[in-house]
Design a protein around this motif. Structure first.
Motif, PDB file in Angstrom:
ATOM      1  N   MET B   1     153.300  -0.775  79.012  1.00 19.12           N
ATOM      2  CA  MET B   1     153.598  -0.965  80.436  1.00 19.12           C
ATOM      3  C   MET B   1     153.190   0.259  81.234  1.00 19.12           C
ATOM      4  O   MET B   1     153.477   1.375  80.806  1.00 19.12           O
ATOM      5  CB  MET B   1     155.104  -1.193  80.617  1.00 19.12           C
ATOM      6  CG  MET B   1     155.551  -2.589  80.200  1.00 19.12           C
ATOM      7  SD  MET B   1     157.351  -2.695  80.232  1.00 19.12           S
ATOM      8  CE  MET B   1     157.787  -1.677  78.826  1.00 19.12           C
ATOM      9  N   ARG B   2     152.531   0.014  82.343  1.00 15.98           N
ATOM     10  CA  ARG B   2     152.097   1.150  83.160  1.00 15.98           C
ATOM     11  C   ARG B   2     152.290   0.790  84.629  1.00 15.98           C
ATOM     12  O   ARG B   2     151.343   0.429  85.323  1.00 15.98           O
ATOM     13  CB  ARG B   2     150.625   1.468  82.860  1.00 15.98           C
ATOM     14  CG  ARG B   2     150.178   2.813  83.398  1.00 15.98           C
ATOM     15  CD  ARG B   2     148.752   3.095  82.918  1.00 15.98           C
ATOM     16  NE  ARG B   2     148.343   4.453  83.190  1.00 15.98           N
ATOM     17  CZ  ARG B   2     147.866   4.891  84.350  1.00 15.98           C
ATOM     18  NH1 ARG B   2     147.744   4.070  85.368  1.00 15.98           N
ATOM     19  NH2 ARG B   2     147.518   6.157  84.497  1.00 15.98           N
ATOM     20  N   PRO B   3     153.537   0.868  85.109  1.00 15.97           N
ATOM     21  CA  PRO B   3     153.812   0.476  86.495  1.00 15.97           C
ATOM     22  C   PRO B   3     153.031   1.336  87.483  1.00 15.97           C
ATOM     23  O   PRO B   3     152.797   2.510  87.238  1.00 15.97           O
ATOM     24  CB  PRO B   3     155.315   0.705  86.655  1.00 15.97           C
ATOM     25  CG  PRO B   3     155.707   1.584  85.515  1.00 15.97           C
ATOM     26  CD  PRO B   3     154.737   1.327  84.412  1.00 15.97           C
ATOM     27  N   GLU B   4     152.652   0.697  88.589  1.00 19.79           N
ATOM     28  CA  GLU B   4     151.881   1.403  89.617  1.00 19.79           C
ATOM     29  C   GLU B   4     152.768   1.800  90.794  1.00 19.79           C
ATOM     30  O   GLU B   4     152.334   2.552  91.666  1.00 19.79           O
ATOM     31  CB  GLU B   4     150.740   0.510  90.128  1.00 19.79           C
ATOM     32  CG  GLU B   4     149.723   0.107  89.051  1.00 19.79           C
ATOM     33  CD  GLU B   4     148.834   1.266  88.622  1.00 19.79           C
ATOM     34  OE1 GLU B   4     148.532   2.126  89.473  1.00 19.79           O
ATOM     35  OE2 GLU B   4     148.460   1.316  87.428  1.00 19.79           O
ATOM     36  N   THR B   5     153.959   1.245  90.861  1.00 18.83           N
ATOM     37  CA  THR B   5     154.878   1.587  91.948  1.00 18.83           C
ATOM     38  C   THR B   5     156.272   1.792  91.370  1.00 18.83           C
ATOM     39  O   THR B   5     156.560   1.382  90.234  1.00 18.83           O
ATOM     40  CB  THR B   5     154.984   0.445  92.980  1.00 18.83           C
ATOM     41  OG1 THR B   5     155.567  -0.698  92.325  1.00 18.83           O
ATOM     42  CG2 THR B   5     153.631   0.061  93.559  1.00 18.83           C
ATOM     43  N   GLU B   6     157.118   2.402  92.181  1.00 18.58           N
ATOM     44  CA  GLU B   6     158.501   2.629  91.765  1.00 18.58           C
ATOM     45  C   GLU B   6     159.210   1.292  91.525  1.00 18.58           C
ATOM     46  O   GLU B   6     160.000   1.146  90.596  1.00 18.58           O
ATOM     47  CB  GLU B   6     159.212   3.428  92.872  1.00 18.58           C
ATOM     48  CG  GLU B   6     160.537   3.995  92.481  1.00 18.58           C
ATOM     49  CD  GLU B   6     161.127   4.797  93.633  1.00 18.58           C
ATOM     50  OE1 GLU B   6     161.307   4.235  94.734  1.00 18.58           O
ATOM     51  OE2 GLU B   6     161.388   6.000  93.439  1.00 18.58           O
ATOM     52  N   THR B  39     154.139   6.591  82.883  1.00 18.39           N
ATOM     53  CA  THR B  39     154.401   6.902  84.292  1.00 18.39           C
ATOM     54  C   THR B  39     153.129   7.291  85.042  1.00 18.39           C
ATOM     55  O   THR B  39     153.178   7.595  86.224  1.00 18.39           O
ATOM     56  CB  THR B  39     155.401   8.064  84.413  1.00 18.39           C
ATOM     57  OG1 THR B  39     154.838   9.209  83.784  1.00 18.39           O
ATOM     58  CG2 THR B  39     156.732   7.726  83.761  1.00 18.39           C
ATOM     59  N   GLY B  40     151.998   7.289  84.314  1.00 20.21           N
ATOM     60  CA  GLY B  40     150.740   7.754  84.893  1.00 20.21           C
ATOM     61  C   GLY B  40     150.317   7.017  86.157  1.00 20.21           C
ATOM     62  O   GLY B  40     149.546   7.534  86.969  1.00 20.21           O
ATOM     63  N   GLY B  41     150.823   5.789  86.340  1.00 23.97           N
ATOM     64  CA  GLY B  41     150.463   5.030  87.529  1.00 23.97           C
ATOM     65  C   GLY B  41     151.176   5.509  88.783  1.00 23.97           C
ATOM     66  O   GLY B  41     150.787   5.184  89.902  1.00 23.97           O
ATOM     67  N   LEU B  42     152.246   6.300  88.594  1.00 32.91           N
ATOM     68  CA  LEU B  42     153.033   6.788  89.742  1.00 32.91           C
ATOM     69  C   LEU B  42     152.523   8.164  90.124  1.00 32.91           C
ATOM     70  O   LEU B  42     153.219   9.165  89.995  1.00 32.91           O
ATOM     71  CB  LEU B  42     154.512   6.857  89.365  1.00 32.91           C
ATOM     72  CG  LEU B  42     155.108   5.537  88.874  1.00 32.91           C
ATOM     73  CD1 LEU B  42     156.392   5.781  88.099  1.00 32.91           C
ATOM     74  CD2 LEU B  42     155.356   4.606  90.047  1.00 32.91           C
ATOM     75  N   ALA B  43     151.273   8.216  90.566  1.00 34.80           N
ATOM     76  CA  ALA B  43     150.636   9.512  90.757  1.00 34.80           C
ATOM     77  C   ALA B  43     150.273   9.757  92.211  1.00 34.80           C
ATOM     78  O   ALA B  43     150.174   8.830  93.000  1.00 34.80           O
ATOM     79  CB  ALA B  43     149.385   9.602  89.885  1.00 34.80           C
ATOM     80  N   GLY B  44     150.107  11.004  92.528  1.00 30.46           N
ATOM     81  CA  GLY B  44     149.625  11.383  93.848  1.00 30.46           C
ATOM     82  C   GLY B  44     150.578  12.308  94.586  1.00 30.46           C
ATOM     83  O   GLY B  44     151.794  12.164  94.492  1.00 30.46           O
ATOM     84  N   ILE B  45     149.997  13.278  95.278  1.00 28.80           N
ATOM     85  CA  ILE B  45     150.790  14.206  96.089  1.00 28.80           C
ATOM     86  C   ILE B  45     151.040  13.541  97.439  1.00 28.80           C
ATOM     87  O   ILE B  45     150.093  13.199  98.131  1.00 28.80           O
ATOM     88  CB  ILE B  45     150.042  15.534  96.265  1.00 28.80           C
ATOM     89  CG1 ILE B  45     149.828  16.208  94.900  1.00 28.80           C
ATOM     90  CG2 ILE B  45     150.791  16.469  97.223  1.00 28.80           C
ATOM     91  CD1 ILE B  45     148.878  17.384  94.920  1.00 28.80           C
ATOM     92  N   SER B  46     152.304  13.363  97.803  1.00 28.98           N
ATOM     93  CA  SER B  46     152.588  12.673  99.072  1.00 28.98           C
ATOM     94  C   SER B  46     152.897  13.650 100.196  1.00 28.98           C
ATOM     95  O   SER B  46     152.817  13.290 101.362  1.00 28.98           O
ATOM     96  CB  SER B  46     153.749  11.700  98.888  1.00 28.98           C
ATOM     97  OG  SER B  46     154.859  12.373  98.343  1.00 28.98           O
ATOM     98  N   ALA B  57     155.517  14.836  94.937  1.00 32.19           N
ATOM     99  CA  ALA B  57     154.467  14.063  94.255  1.00 32.19           C
ATOM    100  C   ALA B  57     155.076  13.042  93.317  1.00 32.19           C
ATOM    101  O   ALA B  57     156.220  13.183  92.872  1.00 32.19           O
ATOM    102  CB  ALA B  57     153.550  15.003  93.470  1.00 32.19           C
ATOM    103  N   GLY B  58     154.293  12.026  93.002  1.00 33.01           N
ATOM    104  CA  GLY B  58     154.703  11.051  92.006  1.00 33.01           C
ATOM    105  C   GLY B  58     154.842  11.726  90.651  1.00 33.01           C
ATOM    106  O   GLY B  58     154.130  12.682  90.339  1.00 33.01           O
ATOM    107  N   ALA B  59     155.776  11.210  89.844  1.00 27.89           N
ATOM    108  CA  ALA B  59     156.072  11.855  88.561  1.00 27.89           C
ATOM    109  C   ALA B  59     154.858  11.833  87.631  1.00 27.89           C
ATOM    110  O   ALA B  59     154.699  12.712  86.791  1.00 27.89           O
ATOM    111  CB  ALA B  59     157.256  11.171  87.896  1.00 27.89           C
ATOM    112  N   GLY B  60     153.990  10.836  87.803  1.00 27.46           N
ATOM    113  CA  GLY B  60     152.838  10.744  86.914  1.00 27.46           C
ATOM    114  C   GLY B  60     151.641  11.576  87.348  1.00 27.46           C
ATOM    115  O   GLY B  60     150.592  11.547  86.718  1.00 27.46           O
ATOM    116  N   THR B  61     151.798  12.340  88.433  1.00 31.38           N
ATOM    117  CA  THR B  61     150.695  13.170  88.923  1.00 31.38           C
ATOM    118  C   THR B  61     150.292  14.203  87.865  1.00 31.38           C
ATOM    119  O   THR B  61     151.144  14.933  87.374  1.00 31.38           O
ATOM    120  CB  THR B  61     151.096  13.907  90.215  1.00 31.38           C
ATOM    121  OG1 THR B  61     151.687  12.970  91.110  1.00 31.38           O
ATOM    122  CG2 THR B  61     149.911  14.589  90.866  1.00 31.38           C
ATOM    123  N   PRO B  62     149.004  14.258  87.536  1.00 29.77           N
ATOM    124  CA  PRO B  62     148.578  15.263  86.545  1.00 29.77           C
ATOM    125  C   PRO B  62     148.826  16.689  87.065  1.00 29.77           C
ATOM    126  O   PRO B  62     148.600  16.969  88.248  1.00 29.77           O
ATOM    127  CB  PRO B  62     147.080  15.008  86.384  1.00 29.77           C
ATOM    128  CG  PRO B  62     146.850  13.631  86.915  1.00 29.77           C
ATOM    129  CD  PRO B  62     147.895  13.405  87.961  1.00 29.77           C
TER     130      PRO B  62
END
Lengths: 482, 370
Positions: B1-6, B39-46, B57-62
């Motif tokens: 599973m790789r959700p893209e949103t919370e 959690t990789g789908g929950l990525a990005g600096i907001s 940032a999203g928890a999956g942000t590298p």
């Protein structure tokens, strides 16, 4: 402000409680004469008072455990108390509670310079922790304004900050271990002289839990070597926006001062009249302190002055020596006293993102006008922790309520701006009913789970932090263990 | 599973039929047995406000993405998170959520604080699939209980992080280090303690027994770094130590990256332990555990130990102020010895109680916290 109905069954058991507590404490540590319990009727939030059923002053962790065990068995609420300096009513009693004061537990248990820690009993005052190590040029970093009087117990309960936490962090960043007594009398040790206690970060959640999870009787604190020197610079600006932009530019430039303090015109005028520090009469004033060797201080101050110069300051004042440094700090340090001279005041503690400072100050000005109460602003600008002081007259009927209503609006504004209700004072009773503005029902419920685990009977400081209607079902009248 | 949103994350947890292995970048190898939840789908600096020293940032942000954004503004993560890939032999990219869930801090922990000290706010999904939040994005916040700290280091067992707000700090102008020859661990830790007791703001204090060197780092403005290194070398010379060798900025950066990532153990077989202890107890403790290789960081307060496979280091450690975590071992050894040090009964009971509240079905990374 509403407090829960005292439990008459508990009050009816007062004699029995006195007898049982007297078996585990010295006679002079059990205070039950109404003439004496009055001394514990409030903390520094003096607008609200209620004498407790009784007060106890245990002298050791074992005595604290014995007291809590008895109160647990008897179903009696317990309100822990450090030095009683809370501005949020954290130590406000109810008529059916036992105040558990840790003031007699003030020993230094161990100073360890090699490992840079000190272990103290938590009745010890904040400043006297530094006092115990300053001969070796060490200090304890968190420095709340009340540091002369406030106890480490209260600092841990409220996760206290201070002017210098921009660099050194607040209590939670300087706390390595505690001895915690749970409500049923169980004594637990968490952490120690090592960094990062094992398992879940219980230390992290205990710090700032406002005496609702257990009574912290001993604490292992990080001590630091004092810097070689420190020096403040004062600068005045003709708008708050510009002062705010200057703070942001300094931080962006890579300078991290130990303190950045901000005062607005009403506050400058009041402190000037009181302390005669010689501050410029301007819209906004910053006091910025840097640390290090002489050359380092000079280098950082040069950078700061160059940035400030780009913002057209009305004045930049440096301190050539310690005397002049003390004069720069004089007005800021007497700000609260100065306000007290003019009027009664309520000190708020909201925190905002530094970037929204101009907007929030403008809105506070508008609110102040519409409520007809003057607001002076003094705060820690580097971390956005505001201390708006609302001036009112407690003797004029309705003014306290008006002041509280204005305070609530200002705090809601802080939340709307992306900040929070309290940065370092705690929720106590003062901001309890605003918690729904900060958190959703589920978010609050998750916090209550923690208390459910540590204090299933909900006896420790139960009427604080959360709106009463949210905790009502958990605070059902308790049955005595008879 | 790789959700893209919370919301998808919440749904995935709500609908989970059994245990979940929560995975950020998969670089730390702590995942439990269970259906994989990435959690990789929950990525990005907001949000990133350099002037306010905050980033959301999203928890999956590298981590790499965050570090690049910070570097562009001359800022950084001051707690210096370790990269586990070399030590664990893993691939993938470390994520922000993974770093905070495991409370990963590097050599600068002694001066700047731990990862948990820089975490300002969290959004997470609990074991029942509820979206919750705590803290915020301001540096000082005592509004209610600090569940932010509780989530940091909980390895996802109380909830799966979806978003984190953190405090960042300016990147200093430069750094430099001292290498000082010392005869043994006792002399090394005494020297490191002395250095950390000076006003010179040492931001790295390690001992590499393989090379017989005590290592000290200072950071800041160029002139200040030079001054402080000189003072340190002068004040620490004498009984404790031999001549101090100065490392310039580039060499210093390489040195501390190696310490941070425990490069000395890379590629070597065996189990890896991480021991948090009182620095002054470290030399005797290290002698008792008798590891094949050792590395001391945090002025002696952190011991990395390489031991033969399956070896129970805790049994030899005896009583000390601290705890040992089994960082790298086979699944059998981990099952047998436990990844984290068992806690005294009352603490274990509190931890169990919290897990039962936040994850009533016990499906989030079961067993990872003991």
């Amino acid at each position: 402000m509403q407090m829960p109905q005292p439990d008459s069954a508990v009050i009816a058991r007062k004699d029995r409680l006195i007898a049982r507590l007297s078996q585990v404490l010295p006679a002079d540590a059990v205070i039950h004469d109404p003439a004496e319990t009055r001394a514990y009727e409030c903390d520094a939030l003096t607008a609200y008072k209620c004498p407790p059923l009784m007060a106890v002053l245990p002298g050791s962790t074992a005595e604290v455990a014995a007291v809590l065990k008895i109160c647990h068995e008897e179903g009696v609420p317990v309100v822990p108390r450090g030095s009683g300096t809370s501005l949020a009513g954290g130590a406000l009693p109810t008529a059916d509670c036992v105040i558990l004061g840790v003031a007699r537990m003030n020993r230094v248990l161990e100073t360890d310079y090699a490992n840079r820690v000190i272990r103290v009993e938590t009745g010890r005052t904040n400043l006297s922790v530094t006092g115990a190590v300053e001969a070796e040029a060490f200090f304890y970093a968190p420095d709340p304004s009340s540091q002369l009087a406030c106890a480490i117990a209260g600092n841990v309960a409220m996760n206290s900050g201070g002017a210098h936490c921009l660099k050194y962090g607040v209590t939670t960043n300087n706390l390595l271990g505690v001895t915690l007594v749970l409500m049923d009398g169980t004594v637990v040790e968490i952490g120690g002289a090592h960094l990062d206690a094992g398992g879940l970060d219980l230390l992290g959640v205990i710090c700032g839990s406002e005496g609702q999870l257990g009574v912290v009787t001993e604490a292992t604190l990080r001590i630091l070597r004092k810097p070689e020197g420190a020096l403040p610079v004062l600068m005045g600006f003709d708008s708050s926006e510009v002062a705010g932009a200057c703070v942001s530019d300094i931080i962006k430039a890579g300078v991290l001062p130990v303190a950045i303090e901000f005062m607005d015109r009403p506050c400058i005028r009041a402190t000037e009249a009181f302390a005669h520090a010689g501050y410029p009469d301007c819209e906004a004033l910053l006091i910025i302190e840097v640390e290090g060797s002489e050359a380092e201080i000079a280098h950082q101050l040069d950078l700061i002055k160059a940035i400030a110069a780009r913002h057209d300051p009305v004045e930049i004042r440096e301190a050539a020596d310690e005397d002049e440094a003390a004069r720069i700090w004089l007005g800021r340090k007497s700000a609260f006293g100065a306000m007290g001279q003019i009027n009664d005041y309520m000190c708020l503690d909201g925190t905002i993102p530094v970037s929204s400072l101009p907007m929030v100050l403008r809105r506070i000005g508008e609110l102040s006008e519409s409520f007809g109460l003057e607001v002076a602003n003094v705060f820690h600008a580097g971390d956005g922790n505001m201390h708006p002081l609302i001036l009112f007259d407690a003797n004029t009927p309705g003014q306290l309520e008006l002041c509280e209503a204005l305070g609530a609006e200002i705090l809601k504004l802080c939340v709307e701006a992306g900040g929070c209700l309290t940065g370092e004072h705690g929720v106590g009773v003062e901001k309890r009913d605003l918690m729904g503005h900060q958190y959703g029902p589920g978010d609050l419920e998750a916090q209550l789970w923690v208390k459910d685990v540590f204090d299933p009977a909900w006896l420790l400081n139960p009427a604080k932090v959360f709106p009463l209607e949210v905790t009502a079902s958990r605070r059902q009248p308790r049955l005595a263990a008879e | 599973m790789r959700p893209e949103t919370e919301a998808e994350l919440a749904e995935a947890i709500r609908d989970a039929a059994g245990p979940l292995e929560i995975r950020g970048g998969g670089t730390r190898g702590v995942g439990a047995a269970g259906a994989r939840l990435e959690t990789g789908g929950l990525a990005g600096i907001s949000l990133y406000e350099p002037g306010a020293l905050t980033l959301v940032a999203g928890a999956g942000t590298p981590l790499a993405e965050v570090e690049a954004a910070l570097a562009a503004e001359n800022q950084r993560l001051a707690f210096e998170p370790m990269d586990h890939r070399g030590l664990m032999g893993t691939a993938g990219a470390p994520t922000l959520g993974g770093i905070f869930a495991a409370n990963i801090s590097g050599p600068r922990r002694i001066q700047a604080g731990a990862a948990r000290d820089f975490l300002l706010g969290v959004r997470f999904v609990d074991g029942a699939g509820q979206i919750l939040r705590n803290g915020g994005r301001v540096m000082k916040n005592v509004t209610g209980y600090d569940l932010v700290k509780l989530m940091a280091g909980a390895h996802g067992t109380l909830g799966v992080l979806s978003e984190v707000a953190l405090k960042v700090l300016p990147r200093p102008e430069t750094e430099a280090s001292l290498e000082i020859a010392v005869p043994d661990a006792a002399a090394a830790v005494a020297l490191l303690s002395a250095a950390l007791g000076t006003p010179y703001e040492v931001s790295g204090a390690a001992y590499d027994p393989g090379r017989g060197l005590a290592l000290l780092r200072v950071e800041g403005f160029e002139a200040s770094v030079g001054y402080r290194l000189e003072r340190l070398a002068a004040e620490l010379a004498g009984d404790l130590a031999g001549e101090a060798q100065r490392l310039s900025a580039a060499a210093s950066a390489r040195l501390w990256q190696g310490i941070r990532d425990v490069a000395a153990f890379h590629g070597l077989p065996g189990d890896v332990w991480r021991i948090s202890c009182k620095p002054s107890e470290a030399p005797a403790l290290a002698a008792r555990i008798g590891a094949e290789r050792l590395l001391f960081d945090w002025g002696g307060g952190l011991i990395w130990a390489l031991t033969p496979e399956g070896d129970d280091l805790r049994a030899r450690a005896g009583a000390y102020d601290g705890h040992a975590t089994l960082v790298r071992a086979s699944a059998e050894t981990r099952a047998q010895l436990g990844r984290v040090e068992p806690q005294p009964a009352p603490l274990a009971m509190l931890a169990r109680g919290l897990r039962a509240k936040f994850d009533p079905r016990g499906i989030l990374n079961p067993g990872v916290m003991g």
